[in-house]
Each structure stands twice: as C-alpha cells, then as structure tokens.
Design a protein around this motif. Structure first.
Motif, PDB file in Angstrom:
ATOM      1  N   LEU A  99       0.816  -1.205   0.000  1.00  0.00           N
ATOM      2  CA  LEU A  99       0.000   0.000   0.000  1.00  0.00           C
ATOM      3  C   LEU A  99       0.860   1.269   0.000  1.00  0.00           C
ATOM      4  O   LEU A  99       0.344   2.367  -0.198  1.00  0.00           O
ATOM      5  CB  LEU A  99      -0.944   0.023   1.202  1.00  0.00           C
ATOM      6  N   ARG A 100       2.149   1.106   0.212  1.00  0.00           N
ATOM      7  CA  ARG A 100       3.078   2.232   0.166  1.00  0.00           C
ATOM      8  C   ARG A 100       3.666   2.314  -1.243  1.00  0.00           C
ATOM      9  O   ARG A 100       4.233   1.338  -1.749  1.00  0.00           O
ATOM     10  CB  ARG A 100       4.198   2.059   1.190  1.00  0.00           C
ATOM     11  N   ILE A 101       3.542   3.467  -1.853  1.00  0.00           N
ATOM     12  CA  ILE A 101       4.008   3.679  -3.224  1.00  0.00           C
ATOM     13  C   ILE A 101       5.279   4.516  -3.156  1.00  0.00           C
ATOM     14  O   ILE A 101       5.230   5.726  -2.908  1.00  0.00           O
ATOM     15  CB  ILE A 101       2.942   4.392  -4.081  1.00  0.00           C
ATOM     16  N   THR A 102       6.443   3.884  -3.357  1.00  0.00           N
ATOM     17  CA  THR A 102       7.743   4.556  -3.273  1.00  0.00           C
ATOM     18  C   THR A 102       8.367   4.589  -4.651  1.00  0.00           C
ATOM     19  O   THR A 102       8.610   3.541  -5.257  1.00  0.00           O
ATOM     20  CB  THR A 102       8.664   3.824  -2.277  1.00  0.00           C
ATOM     21  N   ILE A 103       8.626   5.804  -5.158  1.00  0.00           N
ATOM     22  CA  ILE A 103       9.022   5.981  -6.558  1.00  0.00           C
ATOM     23  C   ILE A 103      10.301   6.799  -6.636  1.00  0.00           C
ATOM     24  O   ILE A 103      10.341   7.962  -6.228  1.00  0.00           O
ATOM     25  CB  ILE A 103       7.922   6.718  -7.360  1.00  0.00           C
ATOM     26  N   ASP A 104      11.350   6.191  -7.182  1.00  0.00           N
ATOM     27  CA  ASP A 104      12.602   6.904  -7.441  1.00  0.00           C
ATOM     28  C   ASP A 104      12.427   7.717  -8.731  1.00  0.00           C
ATOM     29  O   ASP A 104      12.026   7.182  -9.761  1.00  0.00           O
ATOM     30  CB  ASP A 104      13.740   5.894  -7.589  1.00  0.00           C
ATOM     31  N   VAL A 105      12.729   9.017  -8.644  1.00  0.00           N
ATOM     32  CA  VAL A 105      12.491   9.909  -9.797  1.00  0.00           C
ATOM     33  C   VAL A 105      13.790  10.423 -10.409  1.00  0.00           C
ATOM     34  O   VAL A 105      13.758  11.282 -11.300  1.00  0.00           O
ATOM     35  CB  VAL A 105      11.610  11.116  -9.393  1.00  0.00           C
ATOM     36  N   ARG A 106      14.919   9.931  -9.988  1.00  0.00           N
ATOM     37  CA  ARG A 106      16.182  10.521 -10.428  1.00  0.00           C
ATOM     38  C   ARG A 106      16.392  10.403 -11.934  1.00  0.00           C
ATOM     39  O   ARG A 106      17.067  11.243 -12.530  1.00  0.00           O
ATOM     40  CB  ARG A 106      17.350   9.883  -9.666  1.00  0.00           C
ATOM     41  N   GLU A 107      15.831   9.369 -12.558  1.00  0.00           N
ATOM     42  CA  GLU A 107      16.003   9.229 -14.015  1.00  0.00           C
ATOM     43  C   GLU A 107      15.294  10.337 -14.784  1.00  0.00           C
ATOM     44  O   GLU A 107      15.564  10.541 -15.972  1.00  0.00           O
ATOM     45  CB  GLU A 107      15.508   7.857 -14.468  1.00  0.00           C
ATOM     46  N   LEU A 108      14.403  11.074 -14.127  1.00  0.00           N
ATOM     47  CA  LEU A 108      13.764  12.227 -14.758  1.00  0.00           C
ATOM     48  C   LEU A 108      14.668  13.460 -14.721  1.00  0.00           C
ATOM     49  O   LEU A 108      14.323  14.501 -15.292  1.00  0.00           O
ATOM     50  CB  LEU A 108      12.441  12.561 -14.066  1.00  0.00           C
ATOM     51  N   GLY A 109      15.797  13.340 -14.033  1.00  0.00           N
ATOM     52  CA  GLY A 109      16.708  14.470 -13.922  1.00  0.00           C
ATOM     53  C   GLY A 109      16.308  15.468 -12.853  1.00  0.00           C
ATOM     54  O   GLY A 109      16.775  16.617 -12.867  1.00  0.00           O
ATOM     55  N   ILE A 110      15.457  15.062 -11.927  1.00  0.00           N
ATOM     56  CA  ILE A 110      15.023  15.928 -10.844  1.00  0.00           C
ATOM     57  C   ILE A 110      15.134  15.177  -9.530  1.00  0.00           C
ATOM     58  O   ILE A 110      15.328  13.956  -9.501  1.00  0.00           O
ATOM     59  CB  ILE A 110      13.562  16.399 -11.047  1.00  0.00           C
ATOM     60  N   SER A 111      14.996  15.914  -8.441  1.00  0.00           N
ATOM     61  CA  SER A 111      15.006  15.288  -7.118  1.00  0.00           C
ATOM     62  C   SER A 111      13.579  14.973  -6.683  1.00  0.00           C
ATOM     63  O   SER A 111      12.600  15.477  -7.256  1.00  0.00           O
ATOM     64  CB  SER A 111      15.641  16.233  -6.092  1.00  0.00           C
ATOM     65  N   GLY A 112      13.473  14.162  -5.642  1.00  0.00           N
ATOM     66  CA  GLY A 112      12.156  13.883  -5.087  1.00  0.00           C
ATOM     67  C   GLY A 112      11.492  15.134  -4.542  1.00  0.00           C
ATOM     68  O   GLY A 112      10.266  15.296  -4.645  1.00  0.00           O
ATOM     69  N   MET A 113      12.310  16.039  -3.948  1.00  0.00           N
ATOM     70  CA  MET A 113      11.730  17.289  -3.447  1.00  0.00           C
ATOM     71  C   MET A 113      11.113  18.095  -4.582  1.00  0.00           C
ATOM     72  O   MET A 113      10.012  18.632  -4.462  1.00  0.00           O
ATOM     73  CB  MET A 113      12.790  18.136  -2.746  1.00  0.00           C
ATOM     74  N   GLN A 114      11.818  18.179  -5.720  1.00  0.00           N
ATOM     75  CA  GLN A 114      11.285  18.924  -6.861  1.00  0.00           C
ATOM     76  C   GLN A 114      10.018  18.274  -7.405  1.00  0.00           C
ATOM     77  O   GLN A 114       9.061  18.966  -7.771  1.00  0.00           O
ATOM     78  CB  GLN A 114      12.336  19.010  -7.966  1.00  0.00           C
ATOM     79  N   ALA A 115      10.028  16.948  -7.464  1.00  0.00           N
ATOM     80  CA  ALA A 115       8.837  16.244  -7.958  1.00  0.00           C
ATOM     81  C   ALA A 115       7.635  16.530  -7.068  1.00  0.00           C
ATOM     82  O   ALA A 115       6.525  16.797  -7.559  1.00  0.00           O
ATOM     83  CB  ALA A 115       9.110  14.744  -8.021  1.00  0.00           C
ATOM     84  N   ALA A 116       7.833  16.482  -5.754  1.00  0.00           N
ATOM     85  CA  ALA A 116       6.733  16.741  -4.825  1.00  0.00           C
ATOM     86  C   ALA A 116       6.234  18.176  -4.958  1.00  0.00           C
ATOM     87  O   ALA A 116       5.018  18.431  -4.929  1.00  0.00           O
ATOM     88  CB  ALA A 116       7.186  16.457  -3.398  1.00  0.00           C
ATOM     89  N   GLU A 117       7.158  19.111  -5.106  1.00  0.00           N
ATOM     90  CA  GLU A 117       6.770  20.523  -5.253  1.00  0.00           C
ATOM     91  C   GLU A 117       5.963  20.727  -6.543  1.00  0.00           C
ATOM     92  O   GLU A 117       4.966  21.450  -6.554  1.00  0.00           O
ATOM     93  CB  GLU A 117       8.014  21.407  -5.254  1.00  0.00           C
ATOM     94  N   TRP A 118       6.407  20.088  -7.640  1.00  0.00           N
ATOM     95  CA  TRP A 118       5.718  20.248  -8.925  1.00  0.00           C
ATOM     96  C   TRP A 118       4.308  19.649  -8.848  1.00  0.00           C
ATOM     97  O   TRP A 118       3.341  20.270  -9.322  1.00  0.00           O
ATOM     98  CB  TRP A 118       6.521  19.580 -10.034  1.00  0.00           C
ATOM     99  N   LEU A 119       4.182  18.475  -8.251  1.00  0.00           N
ATOM    100  CA  LEU A 119       2.883  17.820  -8.161  1.00  0.00           C
ATOM    101  C   LEU A 119       1.910  18.659  -7.339  1.00  0.00           C
ATOM    102  O   LEU A 119       0.720  18.755  -7.669  1.00  0.00           O
ATOM    103  CB  LEU A 119       3.036  16.427  -7.548  1.00  0.00           C
TER     104      LEU A 119
END
Length: 486
Positions: free
Chosen positions: A323-343
C-alpha cells in the motif's frame, strides 16, 4: 466481545443528548464561545465533541470505565493482551515505551534509521543507545530495517542492554523480520519494542505484512492516524507477555502524557476499531487491488522506478507493504523534493514523503476511483513535464558507511552540553550538539554526540541548496552548525 459497541462514541453521544453545561474546561463551552470564523472552517461538530474526560466522558482513575472498555475492545480486535490509548501521537508514545524498558544510564539497542522522535526519547530518557545499523540499499540510497543477525551480534557485544527498539515498516514501506528479531531478543530475555507507526492497518488483512503482536514483539506502538482512520495524534500501545510491566508502562505514560486528553482522539480511535473489525478485510482488500493498479501504471511510466518485491527478493527487506508507493524519480533528472513541489503546484497532489531521490505516497481504505485516477494522471503529467523543471545543484550522496558516524558522547550529554556555533566547514571533527534531520521523512543524519564528518556536511549542505529542509537545525541554512564547546 461485542465489537458493535463503541464506548467512547456512545458516551459522547449521551453527553450531547443530555445537553450538559460544563463549568470547567474547555473554555469554549462546546463551541458557544468559539469564533464563528473558526467554526465556519472546522465545523460545529469539532467543538461540540471536544469534551474533557473528567466530569465529561471519562477519566482513567475516577470513571465508569468508558476508556478502559474501549481499550479492551481494541486489544481484542488486534490480538494484544493489553492496549492503551494515547492522544499525543506516537512521537510521545515511543518515548514512553522506551522509558518503560530502559532508564537513565541503561543501554538500549536502537535502529539507527529511527525517526527523530526516537532520538528525542534517547535524549530525554538519558539511555545509552547501542546503534543497530540498517540494511542499506546503496543503489537506491535507502535504509531498510536491520536483520536478526545484526541484533543478535549487538546483544552479544552488549549483554547488559535492556532491550531493542525496531522501526518497521519504514517510511518507505519496507518491513523487518520482526519474529526473527524478537527471538534474538528473547534468547537474551530482553523485550522487543516495535515502533510500528506506519502499521496500524496490518492486523486486519492477511496479505499485508506480519504485524508486531503476531510476530512475538512485546510492545508495539502504532499511529492510527497514519494508515488508519483516526484523527492526527491518535496513537496506541499494544502489549503482550511479561517482559514489559503494564503498570510501569502506565506510570511512564502518566509521567509524559497530557492530563487534558482529547475526546476527539479517543472517539475516532474507538470508531476506527469498530470499522476495521466489521469491514476492515473488505476495505483493505479493495485498497490492495487499487494499489496493484497504481503500481502497474507507475511501472509503465518512463523515468519512474517503483520499489517493489525485488527489494525482498534481494534480501534487503523481509516484506514490503504494497500500500506504500515509493518511486525513485532521479532518471527524470530531478530530485524527489522537486517532484513533490511540482505535483503540489500543478496537480494539487500532496505526496506523503519526498527526499533527494524519491517521492512516496500511500493508498488506504479511504481511496476511491477518483483519487486513484488523479494520482496516475498526475504522475503521467510529471513525466511529461519533468524537462521543464529547472535544474538544481545535485545533492552529493555519501556512501552508506559514511553515514555510520562515531558516537563520541552520549546524546543527552552532548545535547545539554555547553555549545557554540561554528561555520559548517569548521565543524568537521567536532561533536554535534544538535539533531540534523532532513524532513520528510525525519530520520536524523546527525545525532547529538556524533562526530561530524566532511561527507555529512557536504551531503547536508548540497541537500539544502537543492531544497532539502532540516527544520531541527539551529541554523536551518546550515551555514553554521551547533557543536559542543571545546
């Protein structure tokens, strides 16, 4: 037991039916004195149900047993021998649990990937921590729970340790071999405390990871607000066996807990237990199916790397809460903090956790088709627009061994020692007098008493430059660090 009963909710309903007028706290008198502008936002029911236990609903010592009945029903529902409600969140509950097992100057084994509330307990309680380092996934830069052999080895090295504190599930959903750790502890006749803040749902479906009481743990702390259906700050102690005295646990809780317990917390804990007993299996079955669909969709998106059963297959974790969804986003060229801020900015989607490498969210019994579709669509949009997100200075992640710092002083001694602020680069080789915990998830990189290293300073400062928050630092910019005076 009759799980259709909800003693706290029934007492609250009767209180409101009687229309009692209270000449004591709370001062708003069930909302009569509340600012209408506040009522307009939070609702009349919040104030009407905000009742003091004593001379209202119940009291732990001078009552008709309303709370005791609710706690007995909760214990029966999850298979514990004793259960106690807490209204100060598991941040306080874990302090209480630790103090019930080890006192000032005594040793306690502690998972080093613990939340800052555990480290705060080490400082407040004055125990001597024996750190048990987690199983580290260097590729994902992710800590999984320590293994039974790690615990067994540390207990042999410290036969005077009073017990062990284990964190499982982690913030990212990986789970420990609780039964193996419990047996390692019990071989030395010491108790196992499980900080299972993320695991309140686990007793109610067989396809979820094994939960502490079913895996021979002695004392389990859960945060029902995290993955359950109670409001914030709702926490529960579950106890079995005779290695931790219920009398001692209650006394320690009385020492640290509030004397103005929230009826709102008690009522929602009580109602959540009834909900889970009556409908929990079906609700969680639906959540697991929903999570499987989300996971399948995420796995098909380029640039997103979902943490899945391969972590278990590789021996990095004993189980995984799906039930926990853990997603590495580094291949997008961004950090997890940036991804969370954008979303959040572009999709009005708030992820539960984010760090340098990843974002994390949860699917619960509360999700529906709308929230499932929103999450999947938002992640699609993130992938499509990742190239438009402004690049930031990369965070320099240390090697796993670089995070195992030398403990030169007891955390309590260092925290209360005379201290000074020095420029970050001058702090290398000095003893930390503060916690430094990137948040979320709130696991300290530096604990008071540890020797600060160049690798850690570089990691934290490049992290702050990339958007990392370190809210417990005296200087959140990390231009200076608080160290013990020479």
């Amino acid at each position: 037991m009759d799980h259709s009963r909800v003693p706290v909710l029934e007492a609250l309903q009767e209180f409101r039916r009687r229309g009692d007028v209270v000449y004591g706290p709370p001062g708003h008198k069930q909302g009569q004195g509340a600012d209408p502008r506040v009522v307009d936002i939070v609702g009349e029911g919040v104030f009407a149900s905000d009742v003091l236990s004593l001379n209202g609903l119940d009291d732990r010592r001078e009552s008709q047993g309303v709370l005791t009945q609710a706690e007995e029903l909760m214990a029966h529902a999850v298979g514990a021998e004793r259960t106690f409600f807490s209204t100060c969140g598991s941040s306080l509950s874990v302090k209480t649990a630790m103090l019930a097992v080890a006192g000032p100057g005594e040793k306690l084994l502690v998972s080093r990937n613990a939340h800052k509330s555990v480290i705060a307990a080490v400082i407040v309680n004055g125990v001597e921590p024996v750190w048990v380092h987690p199983k580290f996934d260097a590729e994902r830069h992710l800590a999984h729970p320590p293994e039974p052999d790690d615990v067994r080895r540390m207990l042999r090295a410290h036969p005077d340790a009073k017990g062990m504190l284990l964190i499982t599930p982690t913030d990212w959903g990986s789970c420990a071999d609780i039964r193996g750790v419990a047996r390692a502890c019990h071989d030395q006749d010491v108790p196992l405390i499980v900080d299972e803040a993320w695991g309140a749902h686990l007793p109610f479906h067989p396809d979820l990871p094994l939960w502490g009481m079913n895996a021979e743990a002695d004392l389990v702390v859960t945060s029902v607000h995290k993955m359950g259906g109670a409001i914030e700050q709702s926490s529960v102690f579950h106890l079995q066996g005779d290695r931790v005295s219920p009398e001692v646990l209650k006394q320690r809780e009385d020492l640290l807990g509030t004397t103005s317990s929230s009826s709102l917390v008690y009522a929602t804990l009580d109602g959540w237990r009834r909900h889970m007993v009556e409908q929990g299996h079906d609700l969680l079955e639906a959540a697991l199916r929903r999570s499987a669909r989300v996971r399948e969709a995420v796995g098909a998106l380029p640039g997103l790397r979902l943490m899945g059963p391969e972590a278990v297959d590789a021996g990095l974790a004993a189980e995984l809460d799906l039930l926990r969804i853990t997603i590495d986003v580094r291949e997008l060229g961004i950090s997890g903090m940036q991804a969370a801020e954008w979303l959040r900015a572009h999709c009005h989607v708030d992820m539960g956790s984010s760090d340098t490498c990843r974002i994390g969210g949860q699917i619960t019994h509360a999700d529906d088709d709308r929230t499932e579709k929103l999450l999947i669509d938002s992640l699609h949009r993130l992938v499509d627009h990742a190239g438009t997100i402004e690049a930031r200075t990369p965070v320099r992640l240390p090697e796993p061994s670089a995070l195992e710092l030398e403990q030169a002083m007891l955390p309590r001694d260092a925290f209360f020692a005379d201290a000074e602020h020095v420029p970050a680069d001058k702090a290398v080789g000095r003893v930390a007098a503060e916690m430094l915990s990137p948040y979320p998830p709130g696991v300290p990189v530096v604990v008071p008493g540890e020797v600060i290293t160049t690798d850690v300073v570089t990691y934290l400062r490049t992290g702050v430059a990339a958007g990392m928050l370190v809210p417990d630092a005296a200087d959140p910019t990390l231009e200076t660090l608080r160290v013990t005076a020479r």
